[in-house]
Write an enzyme that holds these catalytic residues in place. Structure first.
Site, short mmCIF file in Angstrom:
data_model
loop_
_atom_site.label_atom_id
_atom_site.label_comp_id
_atom_site.label_asym_id
_atom_site.label_seq_id
_atom_site.Cartn_x
_atom_site.Cartn_y
_atom_site.Cartn_z
N ARG A 84 -33.12 4.91 -63.19
CA ARG A 84 -33.99 5.51 -63.64
C ARG A 84 -35.29 5.65 -63.03
O ARG A 84 -35.98 6.68 -63.26
CB ARG A 84 -35.01 4.15 -65.44
CG ARG A 84 -35.70 2.55 -64.41
CD ARG A 84 -36.36 2.49 -65.02
NE ARG A 84 -37.36 1.22 -64.27
CZ ARG A 84 -38.02 1.71 -63.40
NH1 ARG A 84 -38.50 2.95 -62.97
NH2 ARG A 84 -38.71 1.34 -62.61
N ILE A 157 -42.60 -0.63 -52.73
CA ILE A 157 -42.96 0.70 -52.80
C ILE A 157 -41.00 1.25 -52.75
O ILE A 157 -39.98 1.30 -51.79
CB ILE A 157 -43.13 1.89 -51.28
CG1 ILE A 157 -45.03 1.70 -50.60
CG2 ILE A 157 -43.10 3.12 -51.23
CD1 ILE A 157 -45.39 1.49 -52.61
N PHE A 279 -21.14 -15.22 -87.90
CA PHE A 279 -22.38 -16.41 -87.89
C PHE A 279 -24.31 -15.83 -88.06
O PHE A 279 -24.50 -14.32 -87.02
CB PHE A 279 -22.51 -17.34 -86.29
CG PHE A 279 -21.06 -17.85 -86.24
CD1 PHE A 279 -20.00 -18.98 -87.41
CD2 PHE A 279 -20.04 -17.94 -85.40
CE1 PHE A 279 -19.18 -19.02 -87.29
CE2 PHE A 279 -18.52 -18.30 -85.17
CZ PHE A 279 -18.05 -18.77 -86.10
N GLU A 364 -45.08 -0.60 -62.30
CA GLU A 364 -46.04 0.26 -63.00
C GLU A 364 -46.52 -0.44 -64.23
O GLU A 364 -47.04 0.18 -65.07
CB GLU A 364 -44.98 1.10 -63.62
CG GLU A 364 -44.27 1.98 -63.02
CD GLU A 364 -44.16 2.70 -62.30
OE1 GLU A 364 -45.19 3.95 -63.54
OE2 GLU A 364 -43.02 3.91 -62.15
N GLY A 365 -47.84 -1.51 -63.52
CA GLY A 365 -49.00 -2.35 -64.39
C GLY A 365 -48.24 -3.19 -65.40
O GLY A 365 -46.75 -2.96 -66.12
C1 LIG Z 1 -38.78 -3.39 -57.74
C2 LIG Z 1 -40.60 -2.56 -57.03
C3 LIG Z 1 -40.30 -2.34 -57.84
C4 LIG Z 1 -42.02 -1.50 -56.97
N1 LIG Z 1 -42.78 0.24 -56.93
C5 LIG Z 1 -43.43 0.65 -56.28
C6 LIG Z 1 -44.13 2.09 -55.99
O1 LIG Z 1 -43.14 2.36 -55.87
N2 LIG Z 1 -45.26 2.14 -55.33
C7 LIG Z 1 -45.83 1.68 -55.79
O2 LIG Z 1 -47.67 1.54 -55.77
N3 LIG Z 1 -46.17 -0.14 -56.93
C8 LIG Z 1 -44.81 -0.55 -56.54
N4 LIG Z 1 -44.04 -1.32 -57.06
C9 LIG Z 1 -45.26 -2.38 -57.65
C10 LIG Z 1 -45.81 -2.85 -58.23
O3 LIG Z 1 -46.40 -2.06 -59.23
C11 LIG Z 1 -46.84 -4.15 -58.56
O4 LIG Z 1 -46.35 -5.18 -58.18
C12 LIG Z 1 -47.98 -4.04 -60.27
O5 LIG Z 1 -48.43 -3.07 -59.79
C13 LIG Z 1 -49.09 -5.26 -60.30
O6 LIG Z 1 -49.35 -6.02 -58.81
P1 LIG Z 1 -49.09 -6.82 -58.09
O7 LIG Z 1 -47.52 -6.83 -58.58
O8 LIG Z 1 -49.49 -7.32 -56.64
O9 LIG Z 1 -49.61 -8.91 -59.10
P2 LIG Z 1 -51.11 -8.73 -59.66
O10 LIG Z 1 -51.73 -7.75 -59.80
O11 LIG Z 1 -51.01 -9.86 -58.48
O12 LIG Z 1 -50.52 -9.84 -61.10
C14 LIG Z 1 -50.64 -10.50 -60.59
C15 LIG Z 1 -50.45 -11.34 -61.82
O13 LIG Z 1 -51.78 -11.23 -62.37
C16 LIG Z 1 -51.87 -10.86 -63.70
N5 LIG Z 1 -53.27 -9.97 -63.51
C17 LIG Z 1 -53.38 -9.67 -62.61
N6 LIG Z 1 -54.80 -8.96 -63.23
C18 LIG Z 1 -54.86 -8.98 -64.66
C19 LIG Z 1 -56.47 -9.21 -65.02
N7 LIG Z 1 -56.69 -8.12 -64.87
N8 LIG Z 1 -56.20 -9.83 -66.23
C20 LIG Z 1 -54.91 -9.94 -67.29
N9 LIG Z 1 -54.08 -10.97 -65.96
C21 LIG Z 1 -54.35 -10.03 -64.43
C22 LIG Z 1 -50.60 -9.70 -63.86
O14 LIG Z 1 -50.81 -9.28 -65.06
C23 LIG Z 1 -49.63 -10.35 -62.80
O15 LIG Z 1 -49.21 -12.02 -64.54
C24 LIG Z 1 -43.19 -2.06 -57.43
C25 LIG Z 1 -42.91 -3.16 -57.85
C26 LIG Z 1 -41.59 -3.83 -57.27
C27 LIG Z 1 -41.83 -5.50 -57.58
#
Ligand SMILES: Cc1cc2nc3c(=O)[nH]c(=O)nc-3n(C[C@H](O)[C@H](O)[C@H](O)COP(=O)(O)OP(=O)(O)OC[C@H]3O[C@@H](n4cnc5c(N)ncnc54)[C@H](O)[C@@H]3O)c2cc1C
Lengths: 385, 254
Positions: A84, A157, A279, A364-365
């Site tokens: 995807r 990334i 079931f 992606e959020g």
């Molecule tokens: C396999 C993979 C591929 C990815 N690919 C990309 C990519 O191509 N490019 C890129 O830029 N990033 C990429 N990411 C990063 C991804 O977008 C981030 O992991 C994501 O935005 C969440 O950020 P974080 O992991 O730092 O979590 P955090 O922001 O630290 O969040 C941790 C927890 O806190 C919660 N939280 C944070 N803020 C709030 C709030 N205001 N209110 C309530 N809850 C909150 C979150 O929901 C989560 O449960 C990738 C991640 C993975 C795992």
């Protein structure tokens, strides 16, 4: 109102299904096991026009829009979720954003290669200490007159170490928060000072490369600034509203894969002298999966329709993403239960489905962030874009 | 070089066949281009790439056969012709070959390609009857095809080996698996297909003198569902005797 696909959309669906079954399905288990990114699949997708949605034909676009794009991505992701990322990573991310904000020179230079599959695309926002709070990013881009110098690192990334061309967001006005971020087009093959470190510890999505990117005095030419200086945050949000469709569609497709598998298994597996599908409790699970799968798919279609019609789509996109992710995780969980002990075995796809489903809650959020967007727009705290 | 491809729309090979009132029920079944015809389309496009000219795809079928023609156009064929079967009272291989021959005889052609067999009725008749009606040579089950100086050199599968046949063009060639790997329609191809000509012909307008089917299907039946296996218990010698008895008396294979 019409729920039928057009003749072209039907052909796109047939073609993508056929393509996924012949070109992707034979390698799913092997590539999972070896964590192997089969680059040539992207090349083939490019050749067939599967990376050129909503892009002008002069830059290699395929003449079709969002609806056709999600229909195609759905079929591909249903066979292997990791794939995807190809459409978001090349088309809905960099190519579409360059098409929206780029100069004619930038468009000519970068879009054709992203759309043809010659390049692996990527976009880099997240850092080790900056995830959901995008404006808190620390990577800097210092203006040196005729070029910028990038320092800092990006984390998680997608495509990272395999990428040829990608967008990178960095701070150009420290202290200004969201108003101090800019977007750059980075040519990874010709930019010294970037170390790319593959991340091998992922829970799932094994054939989809993910990396850490370390920038140390990486020189980016002036002409690679995309859009206005310090206008990067807006570009980033615009882009995410598109790339999120990759997650939403991929998740909806994954839930469909789980449902199909579970239905087949429930009809074949016999216990107590009858197929387990007889079931009532299995029926409850199948009904839940079906309902959520159908709802997820139509939320995705609705968001795609809004985008094709240039209507505000942020809330619809967040709803599609949030709902489809929940559906995928739930469906993967239920599929594993329905398959019983075989579900827990790597001989069957349930474990892969569950691993792949969990990504959607974060990427992606996060689900929390999309919940906030849906509610914020609904309550009138922010406009729908 | 003007190339004609005759194609048939068939059930998806994975479709579950259901009989309703003694007839095959096509509702809800996805339809595809007969897989052997896809080899013919691919070969036509390759010949065109080498020699130029136009590829016309012709199908005799109901309204949904237009989907198959559009897919062929999306793969790269230039023009489509549907001979609308719904206007016919009954169809069989004779009728299809006659109307196809009449329609094709009115267009320029140097070579006609088709599939070796249609996966639905498996009759393998239409293509050879068509060649007969047009009074041109035909070569069936071709796995390799070369064309030079208006001569087609076709390698065909025969029992236990291959046979190479040379025929002057125009000729009818039917494709066997292995001839090539059919391409996928590209996205731009799908967009272009809509703008390509798709002519619908009413078979009554073709002036075929006799349009009545020569064959009548008496009855369709589904294969009997597979029975579970049987385990023969007991001492090996005794079990072997029992097996021989069953093979003779029940299975009647000895
Ligand atoms: C396999 C993979 C591929 C990815 N690919 C990309 C990519 O191509 N490019 C890129 O830029 N990033 C990429 N990411 C990063 C991804 O977008 C981030 O992991 C994501 O935005 C969440 O950020 P974080 O992991 O730092 O979590 P955090 O922001 O630290 O969040 C941790 C927890 O806190 C919660 N939280 C944070 N803020 C709030 C709030 N205001 N209110 C309530 N809850 C909150 C979150 O929901 C989560 O449960 C990738 C991640 C993975 C795992």
């Amino acid at each position: 109102m019409n729920f039928a696909l057009t003749e072209e959309q039907q052909m796109v669906q047939d073609m993508a299904r056929n393509f996924a079954e012949k070109e992707i399905a034979p390698y799913v288990e092997e590539d999972e096991e070896n964590h192997y990114y089969r680059r040539e699949i992207l090349t083939k997708m490019g050749e067939l026009g599967l990376l050129g949605w909503s892009i002008p034909e002069e830059y290699g676009g395929n003449g079709m829009g969002w609806m056709e794009g999600v229909i195609a991505l759905y079929e591909i992701a249903k066979v292997h979720t990791s794939w995807r990322l190809s459409i978001s990573g090349n088309c809905w991310g960099p190519a579409m954003t360059i098409n929206e904000y780029g100069t004619p020179e930038q468009k000519e230079k970068y879009i054709p290669g992203l759309v043809s599959g010659e390049y692996v695309g990527s976009f880099a926002i997240t850092e080790a200490n900056s995830g959901s709070d995008v404006a808190s990013m620390k990577m800097t881009a210092e203006d040196k007159g005729d070029h910028f110098v990038l320092n800092g690192s990006k984390m998680w990334i997608s495509g990272g170490h395999t990428s040829d061309v990608g967008l990178v967001y960095a701070v150009t006005n420290p202290g200004a928060g969201a108003k101090g971020i800019s977007c750059f087009i980075v040519d990874y093959n010709n930019t010294p000072g970037i170390e790319r470190i593959p991340i091998h510890t992922k829970f799932g999505m094994w054939p989809a490369p993910t990396s850490e990117l370390v920038f140390e005095n990486a020189i980016i030419p002036k002409e690679n600034l995309l859009g206005p200086l310090n206008g990067g945050f807006k570009i980033c949000m615009w882009m995410l509203n598109n790339t999120r469709m990759g997650c939403a569609t991929g998740a909806a497709a994954l839930s469909a894969a789980c449902l199909e598998g579970a239905v087949q298994y429930a009809n074949e597996r016999t216990q107590f002298g009858q197929p387990i599908g007889k079931f009532q409790m299995i029926q409850q699970q199948i009904a839940e999966m079906k309902l959520e799968d159908e709802a997820a798919k139509y939320l995705v279609y609705k968001a795609a329709w809004l985008k094709d019609n240039k209507l505000p789509s942020q809330q619809a996109t967040s709803m599609a993403k949030l709902y489809a992710c929940n559906a995928a995780v739930h469906a993967a969980n239920l599929a594993m239960k329905i398959y019983g002990s075989y579900g827990y075995s790597t001989e069957y796809p349930c474990a892969r489905w569950l691993r792949d489903a969990k990504q959607f809650e974060t990427l992606e959020g996060t689900s929390n962030i999309h919940t906030m967007i849906v509610a914020g727009i609904e309550l009138g705290y922010q406009p729908d874009r | 070089m003007n190339i004609v491809v005759v194609i048939k729309q068939t059930f998806d090979t994975e479709a579950k066949i259901v009989l309703k009132d003694g007839q095959i029920d096509p509702s809800g079944v996805s339809l595809v281009i007969n897989p052997y015809d896809e080899f013919a389309i691919e070969e036509a496009l390759r010949i065109q790439k080498k020699f130029g000219g136009e590829v016309t795809v012709v199908s005799c079928g109901g309204p949904r056969s237009q989907e198959a023609i559009r897919t062929a156009l999306a793969m790269g064929c230039d023009k489509g012709v549907q001979i609308d079967e719904t206007a016919l009272e009954s169809v069989d291989e004779y009728v299809r070959a006659e109307v196809l021959a009449k329609a094709i005889s009115e267009m320029p052609y140097d070579i006609i390609l088709g599939g070796r067999i249609a996966v639905d009725d498996r009759s393998s008749q239409v293509a050879v009857r068509l060649a007969e009606a047009l009074n041109i040579p035909s070569v069936s089950s071709v796995v390799k095809l070369d064309i030079e100086n208006n001569i087609a050199t076709a390698t065909r599968e025969i029992d236990g080996g291959t046979e190479i046949i040379e025929v002057p063009l125009p000729a009818m060639i039917t494709a066997q698996k292995g001839l090539n790997e059919p391409r996928y329609p590209t996205m731009p191809g799908i967009m272009k297909a809509r703008k390509k000509e798709l002519k619908v012909i009413n078979p009554a307008d073709l002036g075929v003198s006799d349009l009545s089917a020569k064959m009548k299907v008496q009855n369709y039946s589904l294969p009997t569902p597979r029975q579970g296996g049987k385990k023969i218990e007991g001492e090996p010698a005794e079990a072997a005797r029992e097996l021989a008895r069953l093979l003779r008396e029940e299975a009647k294979v000895l």
